[in-house]
Design a protein around this motif. Structure first.
Motif, PDB file in Angstrom:
ATOM      1  N   ILE A  91       0.874  -1.178   0.000  1.00 42.06           N
ATOM      2  CA  ILE A  91       0.000   0.000   0.000  1.00 42.06           C
ATOM      3  C   ILE A  91       0.906   1.222   0.000  1.00 42.06           C
ATOM      4  O   ILE A  91       1.686   1.427   0.931  1.00 42.06           O
ATOM      5  N   ARG A  92       0.832   2.034  -1.059  1.00 44.26           N
ATOM      6  CA  ARG A  92       1.630   3.251  -1.148  1.00 44.26           C
ATOM      7  C   ARG A  92       0.794   4.409  -0.590  1.00 44.26           C
ATOM      8  O   ARG A  92      -0.377   4.586  -0.938  1.00 44.26           O
ATOM      9  N   ALA A  93       1.404   5.220   0.268  1.00 51.89           N
ATOM     10  CA  ALA A  93       0.689   6.289   0.966  1.00 51.89           C
ATOM     11  C   ALA A  93       1.092   7.648   0.405  1.00 51.89           C
ATOM     12  O   ALA A  93       2.282   7.952   0.274  1.00 51.89           O
ATOM     13  N   ASP A  94       0.090   8.455   0.092  1.00 53.96           N
ATOM     14  CA  ASP A  94       0.287   9.754  -0.549  1.00 53.96           C
ATOM     15  C   ASP A  94       1.016  10.715   0.392  1.00 53.96           C
ATOM     16  O   ASP A  94       0.661  10.859   1.563  1.00 53.96           O
ATOM     17  N   HIS A  95       2.025  11.412  -0.136  1.00 53.75           N
ATOM     18  CA  HIS A  95       2.739  12.414   0.651  1.00 53.75           C
ATOM     19  C   HIS A  95       2.227  13.820   0.373  1.00 53.75           C
ATOM     20  O   HIS A  95       2.361  14.708   1.212  1.00 53.75           O
ATOM     21  N   GLU A  96       1.617  14.057  -0.783  1.00 50.77           N
ATOM     22  CA  GLU A  96       1.089  15.387  -1.111  1.00 50.77           C
ATOM     23  C   GLU A  96      -0.212  15.659  -0.364  1.00 50.77           C
ATOM     24  O   GLU A  96      -0.463  16.780   0.086  1.00 50.77           O
ATOM     25  N   ASN A  97      -1.044  14.644  -0.251  1.00 49.93           N
ATOM     26  CA  ASN A  97      -2.251  14.697   0.568  1.00 49.93           C
ATOM     27  C   ASN A  97      -2.078  13.628   1.638  1.00 49.93           C
ATOM     28  O   ASN A  97      -2.597  12.519   1.514  1.00 49.93           O
ATOM     29  N   PRO A  98      -1.302  13.941   2.700  1.00 52.96           N
ATOM     30  CA  PRO A  98      -0.815  12.904   3.618  1.00 52.96           C
ATOM     31  C   PRO A  98      -1.899  11.941   4.086  1.00 52.96           C
ATOM     32  O   PRO A  98      -2.942  12.347   4.593  1.00 52.96           O
ATOM     33  N   ALA A  99      -1.630  10.663   3.884  1.00 51.49           N
ATOM     34  CA  ALA A  99      -2.625   9.621   4.087  1.00 51.49           C
ATOM     35  C   ALA A  99      -2.665   9.132   5.517  1.00 51.49           C
ATOM     36  O   ALA A  99      -1.655   9.101   6.223  1.00 51.49           O
ATOM     37  N   ASN A 100      -3.854   8.740   5.958  1.00 58.23           N
ATOM     38  CA  ASN A 100      -4.068   8.025   7.209  1.00 58.23           C
ATOM     39  C   ASN A 100      -5.109   6.942   6.960  1.00 58.23           C
ATOM     40  O   ASN A 100      -6.102   7.182   6.265  1.00 58.23           O
ATOM     41  N   LEU A 101      -4.885   5.784   7.532  1.00 54.01           N
ATOM     42  CA  LEU A 101      -5.886   4.727   7.524  1.00 54.01           C
ATOM     43  C   LEU A 101      -6.480   4.664   8.913  1.00 54.01           C
ATOM     44  O   LEU A 101      -5.769   4.375   9.887  1.00 54.01           O
ATOM     45  N   ILE A 102      -7.784   4.957   9.037  1.00 48.67           N
ATOM     46  CA  ILE A 102      -8.449   5.015  10.332  1.00 48.67           C
ATOM     47  C   ILE A 102      -9.492   3.905  10.412  1.00 48.67           C
ATOM     48  O   ILE A 102     -10.461   3.900   9.634  1.00 48.67           O
ATOM     49  N   ILE A 103      -9.301   2.977  11.318  1.00 45.68           N
ATOM     50  CA  ILE A 103     -10.271   1.915  11.568  1.00 45.68           C
ATOM     51  C   ILE A 103     -11.156   2.401  12.706  1.00 45.68           C
ATOM     52  O   ILE A 103     -10.719   2.492  13.862  1.00 45.68           O
ATOM     53  N   THR A 104     -12.398   2.741  12.414  1.00 47.66           N
ATOM     54  CA  THR A 104     -13.263   3.352  13.422  1.00 47.66           C
ATOM     55  C   THR A 104     -13.835   2.298  14.362  1.00 47.66           C
ATOM     56  O   THR A 104     -13.833   1.096  14.074  1.00 47.66           O
ATOM     57  N   ARG A 105     -14.340   2.767  15.484  1.00 44.70           N
ATOM     58  CA  ARG A 105     -14.850   1.880  16.527  1.00 44.70           C
ATOM     59  C   ARG A 105     -15.952   0.983  15.967  1.00 44.70           C
ATOM     60  O   ARG A 105     -16.909   1.459  15.350  1.00 44.70           O
ATOM     61  N   GLY A 106     -15.803  -0.313  16.165  1.00 47.28           N
ATOM     62  CA  GLY A 106     -16.764  -1.294  15.651  1.00 47.28           C
ATOM     63  C   GLY A 106     -16.319  -1.952  14.366  1.00 47.28           C
ATOM     64  O   GLY A 106     -16.806  -3.030  14.017  1.00 47.28           O
ATOM     65  N   SER A 107     -15.402  -1.322  13.641  1.00 52.22           N
ATOM     66  CA  SER A 107     -14.863  -1.911  12.416  1.00 52.22           C
ATOM     67  C   SER A 107     -13.615  -2.715  12.750  1.00 52.22           C
ATOM     68  O   SER A 107     -13.189  -2.782  13.900  1.00 52.22           O
ATOM     69  N   LYS A 108     -12.994  -3.309  11.722  1.00 55.14           N
ATOM     70  CA  LYS A 108     -11.878  -4.205  11.996  1.00 55.14           C
ATOM     71  C   LYS A 108     -10.869  -4.179  10.849  1.00 55.14           C
ATOM     72  O   LYS A 108     -11.240  -4.074   9.680  1.00 55.14           O
ATOM     73  N   LEU A 109      -9.587  -4.315  11.219  1.00 60.55           N
ATOM     74  CA  LEU A 109      -8.514  -4.473  10.244  1.00 60.55           C
ATOM     75  C   LEU A 109      -7.876  -5.846  10.442  1.00 60.55           C
ATOM     76  O   LEU A 109      -7.421  -6.175  11.542  1.00 60.55           O
ATOM     77  N   ILE A 110      -7.865  -6.645   9.372  1.00 54.91           N
ATOM     78  CA  ILE A 110      -7.181  -7.933   9.390  1.00 54.91           C
ATOM     79  C   ILE A 110      -6.076  -7.868   8.345  1.00 54.91           C
ATOM     80  O   ILE A 110      -6.334  -7.907   7.140  1.00 54.91           O
ATOM     81  N   ALA A 111      -4.840  -7.717   8.801  1.00 55.04           N
ATOM     82  CA  ALA A 111      -3.689  -7.605   7.910  1.00 55.04           C
ATOM     83  C   ALA A 111      -2.674  -8.648   8.356  1.00 55.04           C
ATOM     84  O   ALA A 111      -1.842  -8.386   9.225  1.00 55.04           O
ATOM     85  N   ILE A 119       3.181  -7.586   4.722  1.00 52.66           N
ATOM     86  CA  ILE A 119       2.360  -6.498   4.191  1.00 52.66           C
ATOM     87  C   ILE A 119       3.115  -5.194   4.423  1.00 52.66           C
ATOM     88  O   ILE A 119       3.665  -4.978   5.508  1.00 52.66           O
ATOM     89  N   VAL A 120       3.173  -4.325   3.414  1.00 48.75           N
ATOM     90  CA  VAL A 120       3.984  -3.115   3.515  1.00 48.75           C
ATOM     91  C   VAL A 120       3.134  -1.873   3.254  1.00 48.75           C
ATOM     92  O   VAL A 120       2.475  -1.767   2.217  1.00 48.75           O
ATOM     93  N   PHE A 121       3.139  -0.945   4.206  1.00 50.58           N
ATOM     94  CA  PHE A 121       2.620   0.405   4.030  1.00 50.58           C
ATOM     95  C   PHE A 121       3.833   1.321   3.901  1.00 50.58           C
ATOM     96  O   PHE A 121       4.670   1.376   4.814  1.00 50.58           O
ATOM     97  N   THR A 122       3.931   2.049   2.796  1.00 59.34           N
ATOM     98  CA  THR A 122       5.124   2.869   2.595  1.00 59.34           C
ATOM     99  C   THR A 122       4.795   4.133   1.823  1.00 59.34           C
ATOM    100  O   THR A 122       3.697   4.286   1.266  1.00 59.34           O
ATOM    101  N   SER A 123       5.730   5.057   1.787  1.00 58.66           N
ATOM    102  CA  SER A 123       5.576   6.314   1.059  1.00 58.66           C
ATOM    103  C   SER A 123       5.431   6.069  -0.441  1.00 58.66           C
ATOM    104  O   SER A 123       6.009   5.128  -0.983  1.00 58.66           O
ATOM    105  N   ASN A 124       4.685   6.947  -1.109  1.00 59.84           N
ATOM    106  CA  ASN A 124       4.577   6.828  -2.565  1.00 59.84           C
ATOM    107  C   ASN A 124       5.656   7.617  -3.294  1.00 59.84           C
ATOM    108  O   ASN A 124       5.644   7.719  -4.523  1.00 59.84           O
ATOM    109  N   LYS A 125       6.617   8.178  -2.550  1.00 59.53           N
ATOM    110  CA  LYS A 125       7.754   8.816  -3.204  1.00 59.53           C
ATOM    111  C   LYS A 125       8.656   7.758  -3.833  1.00 59.53           C
ATOM    112  O   LYS A 125       8.652   6.591  -3.443  1.00 59.53           O
TER     113      LYS A 125
END
Length: 424
Positions: A91-111, A119-125
């Protein structure tokens, strides 16, 4: 500056050389970091994104590793949706519009990655142009217990308020399963100066599973626990600007095999610590004394890559504030000014001895060992007894086997632990 062997004059008579009968407990090897970590992420060539993720994910969603995804701006997983990420996904993360992944209360992240396919979250530069704070980070809001009077809180940082609430009464909730995940170049400060950490965990319950997570080059904290109750292991922070592990609002748990690798020239103006632990939020208050943040840390390694030319730029390894409780066992601390710094809430040696315990561990520092706010502070170094230490400060290259390795740093002591001093 040399570590004074006595630390305080009252301890001088208590120092002896460890005899051959002592146990050699240097078992904090780094085998668990092999295979899935990356200590040179700025030179790694990642493929360009194929697909942009929507800013609202309201339905169960599966990300497959045959697609590279772009995370841009604030992406919220809402409405009890489950976001599942396949092993090996990038997953490439935007630096011009700085990205955040927010898992809200009641939802779930399975990675769930694997040693061979993290699994890699990294800059899109592009490679060789990435830097600390290129994007925001991963924020997970659980419904577990926090120690504020209201029992919940709102994530600071100008997030959408309807999606920023965390905390509740479900101690055993499950909000996240993260295994073999890398988070590179997070911690952006331009969009928001709070809670854009590498991995922020708010009110996480006991059923969440988080292990083998690496955060590298964070512009803010690498890991942040705010409330919740969970036991986690195998967490690695590499060259963060701010704290490596920040713990607050009544979080309780056992943290096993933590590793922080810092550099004295990479720090925040206010000072950065391997561990910053805060008993409660003064603005929100807390319900009862037994709800104070209380953490046990074992088998862990906290190293500042300092030598005789730059050690003067380091702070304490641990900062303890607002009566937080911490127990450190079978661990190593090296390259810092002191082992621990206590704020004014720790009003006497008796209070400190109830709040802080460290045993069967090793430290190599260049200060007095313990910093407190009250005077006189006679005898305060007693909290470090039953631990081994170097008589004088030792540079990182002379102390450890291969601390500068770009593939898999090794922090095994060159000499047996039994060769070092011990306070009894």
């Amino acid at each position: 500056m040399k570590l004074r062997c006595a630390l305080t004059s009252s301890i001088l008579l208590c120092i002896t050389i460890l005899t051959s009968h002592a146990q050699d407990f240097d078992r904090n090897d780094s085998k668990w970091i092999k295979g899935w970590t990356n200590f040179t992420p700025n030179t790694t060539n990642y493929p360009e994104p194929d697909e942009r993720l929507p800013n609202i994910i309201a339905d169960d969603t599966y990300l497959s590793n045959d697609t590279v995804y772009l995370l841009s701006g604030d992406v919220y997983v809402i409405g009890n949706a489950v976001l599942t990420i396949q092993e090996g996904t990038v997953i490439r993360a935007d630096h011009e519009n700085p990205a955040n992944l927010i898992i809200t209360r009641g939802s779930k992240l399975i990675a769930v990655g694997s040693e061979a396919y993290p699994i890699v979250f990294t800059s899109n530069k592009a490679a060789k142009s990435r830097a600390s704070g290129d994007w925001g980070g991963i924020i997970i809001a659980g419904s577990g217990k926090v120690n504020s009077v209201s029992g919940n809180g709102v994530i600071k940082g100008n997030f959408n308020p309807q999606y920023a609430v965390y905390g509740g009464t479900d101690k055993d909730e499950q909000t996240a399963i993260l295994r073999y995940v890398r988070i590179e170049f997070p911690g952006n400060k331009t969009k928001r100066t709070e809670n854009a950490n590498g991995l922020s965990l708010f009110g996480i319950g006991t059923a969440s599973i988080i292990d083998h997570v690496m955060v590298s080059y964070s512009g803010q904290d690498s890991f942040n626990w705010t409330g919740g109750n969970n036991n986690m292991r195998n967490m690695l922070s590499f060259k963060a600007e701010d704290d490596d592990f920040q713990i607050s609002e009544g979080f309780k748990g056992d943290l096993d095999f933590l590793m922080a690798i810092r550099h004295p020239y990479i720090t925040s103006p206010k000072g950065s610590y391997a561990i910053e632990i805060d008993g409660y939020n003064k603005e929100l208050g807390y319900l009862r004394p037994n709800s104070i943040t209380d953490v046990t840390i074992t088998n862990s390694t906290f190293v500042n890559l300092s030598d005789n030319s730059n050690y003067m730029h380091t702070t304490s390894a641990i900062s303890a504030t607002n009566s937080a409780l911490v127990y450190l066992h079978n661990s190593k601390i090296s390259g810092f000014l002191n082992v621990v710094k206590f704020d004014e809430s720790y009003t006497s040696l008796a209070v400190i001895e109830k709040a802080f315990k460290m045993d069967n561990s090793f430290f190599n520092i260049h200060g007095e060992g313990v910093e407190v706010s009250y005077k006189p502070n006679n005898g305060v170094a007693n909290v470090l007894k039953y631990n081994r230490f170097t008589r004088d400060f030792v540079s990182v290259d002379n102390l450890f086997e291969d601390p500068m390795s770009k593939s898999s740093p090794k922090f095994q002591l060159k000499k047996s632990m039994n060769n070092y001093m011990v306070m009894q």
